[in-house]
Design a protein around this motif. Structure first.
Motif, PDB file in Angstrom:
ATOM      1  N   ASN A  97       0.802  -1.226   0.000  1.00 54.38           N
ATOM      2  CA  ASN A  97       0.000   0.000   0.000  1.00 54.38           C
ATOM      3  C   ASN A  97       0.835   1.277   0.000  1.00 54.38           C
ATOM      4  O   ASN A  97       0.296   2.371   0.174  1.00 54.38           O
ATOM      5  N   ASN A  98       2.156   1.126  -0.194  1.00 50.17           N
ATOM      6  CA  ASN A  98       3.062   2.284  -0.224  1.00 50.17           C
ATOM      7  C   ASN A  98       2.894   3.166   1.020  1.00 50.17           C
ATOM      8  O   ASN A  98       2.820   4.403   0.924  1.00 50.17           O
ATOM      9  N   ILE A  99       2.809   2.527   2.185  1.00 52.77           N
ATOM     10  CA  ILE A  99       2.665   3.260   3.446  1.00 52.77           C
ATOM     11  C   ILE A  99       4.054   3.488   4.014  1.00 52.77           C
ATOM     12  O   ILE A  99       4.722   2.549   4.448  1.00 52.77           O
ATOM     13  N   ALA A 100       4.488   4.747   4.005  1.00 52.15           N
ATOM     14  CA  ALA A 100       5.838   5.064   4.455  1.00 52.15           C
ATOM     15  C   ALA A 100       5.967   4.952   5.968  1.00 52.15           C
ATOM     16  O   ALA A 100       6.979   4.486   6.484  1.00 52.15           O
ATOM     17  N   ASN A 101       4.939   5.398   6.700  1.00 51.64           N
ATOM     18  CA  ASN A 101       4.955   5.338   8.161  1.00 51.64           C
ATOM     19  C   ASN A 101       3.850   4.399   8.622  1.00 51.64           C
ATOM     20  O   ASN A 101       2.668   4.764   8.618  1.00 51.64           O
TER      21      ASN A 101
END
Length: 283
Positions: A97-101
């Motif tokens: 999901n391209n969740i950086a944090n």
């Protein structure tokens, strides 16, 4: 008639007083306008003014809401819990999901909970039970009346592995059995520091204390179907992404986030809690 000097002075004094009185009446100053905070109407502070609504910004993944293989974030969720409930590791969810944090997700955000390209993402196709001839019949649900639609390819679900032989993760007695509504696993008693063992070969997908109600927790992923969870430990002996073998010591029993020393052990089949006793050898 001559006036005496005294009379003249008195007369002149009276005339002067009259003139002064007239002047005083003619040039009386206007009333002073009270411009203090007490005298003027209160002014609302700038912050009290109703804010102009900003253009609503769609939450990440909103276009996938309701689709197979996606999940809408609810209040109290985090990636670890979402992963546990869907049979995935939180790192995979963050990557897909391209969740950086991973600590920052929003209520209403839609996240992918199955690997990209998995069969469950096929939209508009419902796989029916296998017919007598051994062929499944897909149903095209988005066809328009009166139009010719090319039949969708048959979607064959990936085979589900059922051949894992789980071992008991601790040597103590069972003090609480499985209850889907109240207890999603087995509670095994023991003493603080007792060994907690991996129930099967797998990879550590979580090791920490970020899931409320579980204390110090280890989650192992064994394949695309099964996860196991080991909760309430006093000490964790493995790290995320580490591979373990069946019988390896992965933690020490404790009472973190629990009312007594115990191991809470869960088996998750495709994210759903199942009774571990059905997978363990009788004692």
């Amino acid at each position: 008639m001559k006036l005496s000097n005294r009379t003249c002075k008195v007369w002149l004094s009276l005339v002067g007083l009259a003139v002064l009185a007239a002047c005083s009446t003619a040039h009386r100053p206007a009333p002073v306008e009270d411009r203090s905070a007490q005298g003027k109407a209160p002014t609302a502070p700038m912050s009290a003014a109703p804010a102009q609504p900003e253009a609503s910004k769609p939450l990440p993944g909103a276009e996938n809401a309701g689709k197979p293989g996606y999940y809408t974030v609810q209040r109290g969720d985090n990636l670890t819990r979402i992963g546990l409930d869907h049979g995935q590791g939180w790192r995979d969810l963050a990557r897909w999901n391209n969740i950086a944090n991973p600590d920052v997700i929003e209520v209403g955000q839609v996240v992918r909970v199955t690997p990209p390209g998995s069969a469950v993402e096929s939209t508009g196709v419902v796989v029916r039970p296998v017919a007598q001839n051994g062929q499944s019949t897909p149903q095209q649900t988005n066809a328009q009346p009166g139009t010719s639609v090319k039949p969708a390819p048959v979607v064959t679900p990936a085979p589900v592995s059922e051949d894992i032989a789980f071992a008991w993760p601790a040597s103590g007695s069972v003090i609480a059995g499985f209850d889907e509504a109240k207890n999603k696993g087995l509670d095994i008693g023991g003493k603080a520091g007792d060994a907690v063992l991996a129930a099967a070969d797998g990879q550590v997908v979580y090791a920490g204390a970020g899931l409320r109600g579980y204390g110090n927790l280890v989650i192992l992923k064994h394949n695309s179907t099964y996860l196991t969870a080991y909760a309430h430990n006093q000490k964790l002996l493995v790290k995320e992404d580490q591979k373990v073998r069946k019988g390896d010591k992965i933690a020490e029993m404790g009472n973190s986030d629990a009312d007594r020393v115990k191991l809470h052990f869960e088996v998750r089949r495709q994210g759903k809690p199942v009774d571990p006793a059905k997978f363990l050898a009788a004692r």
